[in-house]
Design a protein around this motif. Structure first.
Motif, PDB file in Angstrom:
ATOM      1  N   PHE A 172       0.897  -1.748  -0.062  1.00 37.46           N
ATOM      2  CA  PHE A 172       0.507   0.208  -0.575  1.00 37.46           C
ATOM      3  C   PHE A 172       0.955   1.186   0.032  1.00 37.46           C
ATOM      4  CE2 PHE A 172      -2.329  -3.431   2.050  1.00 37.46           C
ATOM      5  CZ  PHE A 172      -4.113  -3.014   1.364  1.00 37.46           C
ATOM      6  N   ASP A 173       0.527   2.118  -1.081  1.00 42.46           N
ATOM      7  CA  ASP A 173       1.384   3.408  -0.623  1.00 42.46           C
ATOM      8  C   ASP A 173       1.097   4.576  -0.039  1.00 42.46           C
ATOM      9  OD1 ASP A 173       2.630   6.352  -1.963  1.00 42.46           O
ATOM     10  OD2 ASP A 173       1.559   6.002  -3.707  1.00 42.46           O
ATOM     11  N   LEU A 174       2.427   5.154   0.941  1.00 36.95           N
ATOM     12  CA  LEU A 174       2.093   5.552   1.472  1.00 36.95           C
ATOM     13  C   LEU A 174       1.676   6.899   2.228  1.00 36.95           C
ATOM     14  CD1 LEU A 174       5.847   4.200   4.299  1.00 36.95           C
ATOM     15  CD2 LEU A 174       3.331   3.916   4.572  1.00 36.95           C
ATOM     16  N   SER A 175       2.296   7.054   0.466  1.00 35.77           N
ATOM     17  CA  SER A 175       1.615   8.757   0.393  1.00 35.77           C
ATOM     18  C   SER A 175      -0.005   9.002   0.953  1.00 35.77           C
ATOM     19  CB  SER A 175       2.448   9.218  -1.167  1.00 35.77           C
ATOM     20  OG  SER A 175       0.601   8.406  -2.307  1.00 35.77           O
ATOM     21  N   TYR A 176      -0.928   7.286   0.852  1.00 37.78           N
ATOM     22  CA  TYR A 176      -2.334   7.539   0.977  1.00 37.78           C
ATOM     23  C   TYR A 176      -2.698   7.350   2.294  1.00 37.78           C
ATOM     24  CZ  TYR A 176      -3.801   7.429  -4.112  1.00 37.78           C
ATOM     25  OH  TYR A 176      -2.873   8.017  -5.409  1.00 37.78           O
ATOM     26  N   GLY A 177      -1.233   7.180   3.220  1.00 34.81           N
ATOM     27  CA  GLY A 177      -2.225   7.034   4.373  1.00 34.81           C
ATOM     28  C   GLY A 177      -2.902   7.700   5.573  1.00 34.81           C
ATOM     29  N   LEU A 178      -2.689   8.471   5.208  1.00 36.56           N
ATOM     30  CA  LEU A 178      -3.688   9.687   6.086  1.00 36.56           C
ATOM     31  C   LEU A 178      -4.499  10.289   5.021  1.00 36.56           C
ATOM     32  CD1 LEU A 178      -0.415  11.916   7.952  1.00 36.56           C
ATOM     33  CD2 LEU A 178      -2.079   9.939   8.576  1.00 36.56           C
ATOM     34  N   THR A 179      -4.572   9.943   4.292  1.00 34.48           N
ATOM     35  CA  THR A 179      -5.913  10.693   3.112  1.00 34.48           C
ATOM     36  C   THR A 179      -6.979   9.510   3.158  1.00 34.48           C
ATOM     37  OG1 THR A 179      -4.838   9.870   0.854  1.00 34.48           O
ATOM     38  CG2 THR A 179      -4.372  12.175   2.470  1.00 34.48           C
ATOM     39  N   GLY A 180      -7.111   8.406   2.962  1.00 38.11           N
ATOM     40  CA  GLY A 180      -7.675   7.060   2.470  1.00 38.11           C
ATOM     41  C   GLY A 180      -7.381   6.880   1.336  1.00 38.11           C
ATOM     42  N   GLY A 181      -8.202   5.955   0.329  1.00 37.40           N
ATOM     43  CA  GLY A 181      -7.933   5.357  -0.915  1.00 37.40           C
ATOM     44  C   GLY A 181      -6.669   4.480  -1.098  1.00 37.40           C
ATOM     45  N   GLU A 182      -6.012   4.537   0.295  1.00 32.05           N
ATOM     46  CA  GLU A 182      -4.514   3.738  -0.476  1.00 32.05           C
ATOM     47  C   GLU A 182      -4.910   2.042  -0.638  1.00 32.05           C
ATOM     48  OE1 GLU A 182      -6.265   1.605   2.492  1.00 32.05           O
ATOM     49  OE2 GLU A 182      -6.644   3.721   2.640  1.00 32.05           O
ATOM     50  N   ASP A 183      -6.475   1.400  -0.850  1.00 26.48           N
ATOM     51  CA  ASP A 183      -6.723   0.345  -1.078  1.00 26.48           C
ATOM     52  C   ASP A 183      -7.383   0.265  -3.115  1.00 26.48           C
ATOM     53  OD1 ASP A 183      -9.150   1.731  -1.185  1.00 26.48           O
ATOM     54  OD2 ASP A 183      -9.406   0.378   0.678  1.00 26.48           O
ATOM     55  N   GLU A 223     -17.457  13.378   0.659  1.00 24.48           N
ATOM     56  CA  GLU A 223     -17.342  13.888  -0.905  1.00 24.48           C
ATOM     57  C   GLU A 223     -15.903  14.447  -1.045  1.00 24.48           C
ATOM     58  OE1 GLU A 223     -19.771  12.612  -4.148  1.00 24.48           O
ATOM     59  OE2 GLU A 223     -19.645  12.168  -2.272  1.00 24.48           O
ATOM     60  N   MET A 224     -15.882  15.641  -0.569  1.00 17.48           N
ATOM     61  CA  MET A 224     -14.225  16.078  -0.355  1.00 17.48           C
ATOM     62  C   MET A 224     -13.381  14.777  -0.534  1.00 17.48           C
ATOM     63  SD  MET A 224     -13.260  19.176   1.897  1.00 17.48           S
ATOM     64  CE  MET A 224     -12.768  18.636   2.833  1.00 17.48           C
ATOM     65  N   ARG A 225     -13.326  14.221   0.430  1.00 15.61           N
ATOM     66  CA  ARG A 225     -12.232  13.229   0.448  1.00 15.61           C
ATOM     67  C   ARG A 225     -12.643  12.528  -0.967  1.00 15.61           C
ATOM     68  NH1 ARG A 225     -10.888   8.137   2.234  1.00 15.61           N
ATOM     69  NH2 ARG A 225     -12.428   7.231   1.581  1.00 15.61           N
ATOM     70  N   ASN A 226     -13.445  12.072  -0.777  1.00 14.36           N
ATOM     71  CA  ASN A 226     -13.554  11.108  -2.365  1.00 14.36           C
ATOM     72  C   ASN A 226     -13.042  11.595  -3.517  1.00 14.36           C
ATOM     73  OD1 ASN A 226     -14.223   8.472  -1.347  1.00 14.36           O
ATOM     74  ND2 ASN A 226     -16.501   9.140  -1.235  1.00 14.36           N
ATOM     75  N   GLY A 227     -13.385  13.524  -4.074  1.00 11.12           N
ATOM     76  CA  GLY A 227     -13.514  14.069  -4.794  1.00 11.12           C
ATOM     77  C   GLY A 227     -11.708  13.876  -5.261  1.00 11.12           C
ATOM     78  N   GLN A 228     -10.960  14.738  -4.080  1.00 11.60           N
ATOM     79  CA  GLN A 228      -9.423  14.432  -3.412  1.00 11.60           C
ATOM     80  C   GLN A 228      -8.717  12.855  -4.104  1.00 11.60           C
ATOM     81  OE1 GLN A 228      -7.647  15.884   0.269  1.00 11.60           O
ATOM     82  NE2 GLN A 228      -7.278  13.757   0.102  1.00 11.60           N
ATOM     83  N   LEU A 229      -9.470  11.561  -3.610  1.00 12.19           N
ATOM     84  CA  LEU A 229      -8.819  10.273  -4.470  1.00 12.19           C
ATOM     85  C   LEU A 229      -9.115  10.607  -5.807  1.00 12.19           C
ATOM     86  CD1 LEU A 229      -8.026   7.970  -3.753  1.00 12.19           C
ATOM     87  CD2 LEU A 229     -10.291   7.236  -3.190  1.00 12.19           C
ATOM     88  N   MET A 230     -10.094  11.246  -6.397  1.00 12.85           N
ATOM     89  CA  MET A 230     -10.414  10.755  -8.055  1.00 12.85           C
ATOM     90  C   MET A 230      -9.569  11.383  -8.315  1.00 12.85           C
ATOM     91  SD  MET A 230     -12.840   8.083  -7.806  1.00 12.85           S
ATOM     92  CE  MET A 230     -12.012   8.123  -9.777  1.00 12.85           C
ATOM     93  N   ALA A 231      -9.018  12.638  -8.505  1.00 14.54           N
ATOM     94  CA  ALA A 231      -8.254  13.436  -8.524  1.00 14.54           C
ATOM     95  C   ALA A 231      -6.834  12.795  -8.720  1.00 14.54           C
ATOM     96  CB  ALA A 231      -8.284  14.983  -8.266  1.00 14.54           C
ATOM     97  N   ARG A 232      -6.364  12.706  -7.372  1.00 12.20           N
ATOM     98  CA  ARG A 232      -4.870  11.911  -8.124  1.00 12.20           C
ATOM     99  C   ARG A 232      -4.841  10.616  -8.628  1.00 12.20           C
ATOM    100  NH1 ARG A 232      -3.494  11.463  -1.566  1.00 12.20           N
ATOM    101  NH2 ARG A 232      -1.713  11.102  -2.229  1.00 12.20           N
ATOM    102  N   TYR A 293      -6.600  17.235   1.963  1.00 13.42           N
ATOM    103  CA  TYR A 293      -7.699  16.649   3.465  1.00 13.42           C
ATOM    104  C   TYR A 293      -7.178  15.149   3.836  1.00 13.42           C
ATOM    105  CZ  TYR A 293     -12.059  15.281   5.930  1.00 13.42           C
ATOM    106  OH  TYR A 293     -12.606  14.867   6.703  1.00 13.42           O
ATOM    107  N   ASN A 294      -6.423  15.317   5.174  1.00 12.40           N
ATOM    108  CA  ASN A 294      -5.678  14.168   5.869  1.00 12.40           C
ATOM    109  C   ASN A 294      -7.632  13.788   6.872  1.00 12.40           C
ATOM    110  OD1 ASN A 294      -3.790  14.314   4.872  1.00 12.40           O
ATOM    111  ND2 ASN A 294      -2.685  15.312   5.664  1.00 12.40           N
ATOM    112  N   GLU A 295      -7.831  12.782   6.410  1.00 12.83           N
ATOM    113  CA  GLU A 295      -9.323  12.335   7.071  1.00 12.83           C
ATOM    114  C   GLU A 295      -8.639  11.142   7.913  1.00 12.83           C
ATOM    115  OE1 GLU A 295     -13.361   9.886   6.727  1.00 12.83           O
ATOM    116  OE2 GLU A 295     -12.280   9.899   4.927  1.00 12.83           O
ATOM    117  N   TYR A 296      -7.747  10.655   8.263  1.00 13.97           N
ATOM    118  CA  TYR A 296      -6.909  10.151   8.960  1.00 13.97           C
ATOM    119  C   TYR A 296      -6.286  10.424   9.964  1.00 13.97           C
ATOM    120  CZ  TYR A 296      -9.977   6.594   6.576  1.00 13.97           C
ATOM    121  OH  TYR A 296     -10.769   5.759   5.797  1.00 13.97           O
ATOM    122  N   ALA A 297      -5.977  11.548   9.764  1.00 11.97           N
ATOM    123  CA  ALA A 297      -5.013  12.499  10.482  1.00 11.97           C
ATOM    124  C   ALA A 297      -4.891  12.069  12.627  1.00 11.97           C
ATOM    125  CB  ALA A 297      -4.289  13.789  10.299  1.00 11.97           C
TER     126      ALA A 297
END
Length: 313
Positions: A172-183, A223-232, A293-297
């Motif tokens: 799993f990519d550590l750069s997604y660790g605090l944002t989610g979406g790593e899976d 929803e913001m987290r998911n928009g951010q994820l899709m952009a990345r 946005y770091n959802e898991y911080a």
């Protein structure tokens, strides 16, 4: 199943003792007559899950580095020492249905797919429908049996262990660790390397939805987290420029604002759907600019230690 078909169930957890105990209890029938191991990776440096895991036959590891990627990788590293044929991921706030693992294995054997996933059933902790502001994140996905799919997460999935061994050695990519979406990012990499993901409708897990997830604030931030994820992901896998991602975000915000103005013109409070569009657009802009946005911080004591211990019943 013989030793050549060992399955390891990996659970990442953080301060959810009651939910974790319910999950481990629901997993016990899956172990009967099967070559199955359980690994619990705890992201709490204090090891708060150890007392929960101790009565169950499992391996336990503590990962001090905060974030969902790090703790999933810790569980995965330990699981791979068992020389598994397949790795199964399930979340610590879920329970599994009686023939869950058998359904995952059946789909894997029938199709020889690299990844098998199934439905998550959402049990809402309220009977007052008026408290449910939206069902956007409460809807159980259903696909055709053994249908090939793209979007996969770690809440209910079996993965051929070859992807975590050499020459692939995926983690799993550590750069997604605090944002989610790593899976989702990991499973897109598997598919990008030729892996096939299929759906098994009978492999069902259940999760209890806490009251705060029924509130508008949680849904807007998700929803913001998911928009951010899709952009990345669009930038990583499809080569979208930052300007293009920013433009998409602006377009979505504009659409939401237009809907909001329409509602206010009718002397109505802007609808949640309009506000969701705005937050989705903000997420795309965050993904474009890197202001994530770091959802898991969360606050964490500092430590670099990672340890594991075998626990029995």
């Amino acid at each position: 199943m013989g030793n050549d078909y060992r399955v390891v169930i990996v659970i990442a957890t953080y301060q959810r003792p009651l939910q974790l105990e319910r999950l481990l209890t629901s997993l016990q029938p899956q172990l009967t007559g099967a070559n199955v191991e359980i690994v619990v990776a705890d992201n709490d440096i204090r090891g708060s899950a150890e007392s929960i895991v101790r009565p169950f036959l499992a391996l336990y590891t503590i990962e001090a580095k905060p974030g969902v990627s790090a703790v999933r990788n810790a569980g995965l590293e330990l699981a791979m020492t068992l020389n598994p044929w397949a790795i199964v991921f399930v979340d610590d706030d879920e329970t599994v249905e009686e023939d869950w693992l058998a359904q995952l294995l059946s789909a894997k054997i029938q199709t020889n797919a690299d990844v098998v996933t199934g439905p998550v059933v959402y049990d809402v902790e309220t009977r007052n429908e008026s408290l449910i502001v939206t069902r956007q994140y409460l809807t159980t996905r259903i696909h055709g049996e053994l249908e090939q799919i793209v979007y996969v997460s770690t809440n209910n999935v079996l993965v051929d262990a070859k992807w975590f061994a050499q020459p692939w050695g995926l983690r799993f990519d550590l750069s997604y660790g605090l944002t989610g979406g790593e899976d989702l990012e990991l499973f897109l990499r598997i598919q990008g390397n030729g892996g096939i993901c299929v759906w098994a409708n009978g492999a069902r897990v259940r999760t209890e939805v806490p009251p705060f997830r029924l509130e508008a604030a949680w849904n807007l931030h998700r929803e913001m987290r998911n928009g951010q994820l899709m952009a990345r992901l669009r930038r990583s896998f499809d080569g979208f420029s930052r300007f293009r991602l920013f433009a998409i975000g602006v377009g979505r915000i504009s659409s939401g604002l237009v809907n909001s103005v329409h509602d206010m013109f009718l002397l109505q409070v802007p609808s949640l759907q309009a506000r969701l569009k705005v937050f989705d657009g903000i997420g795309w802009i965050r993904g474009a600019t890197g202001l994530l946005y770091n959802e898991y911080a969360r606050p964490r004591e500092s430590s670099d230690d990672v340890s594991f211990v075998k626990l029995g019943r």
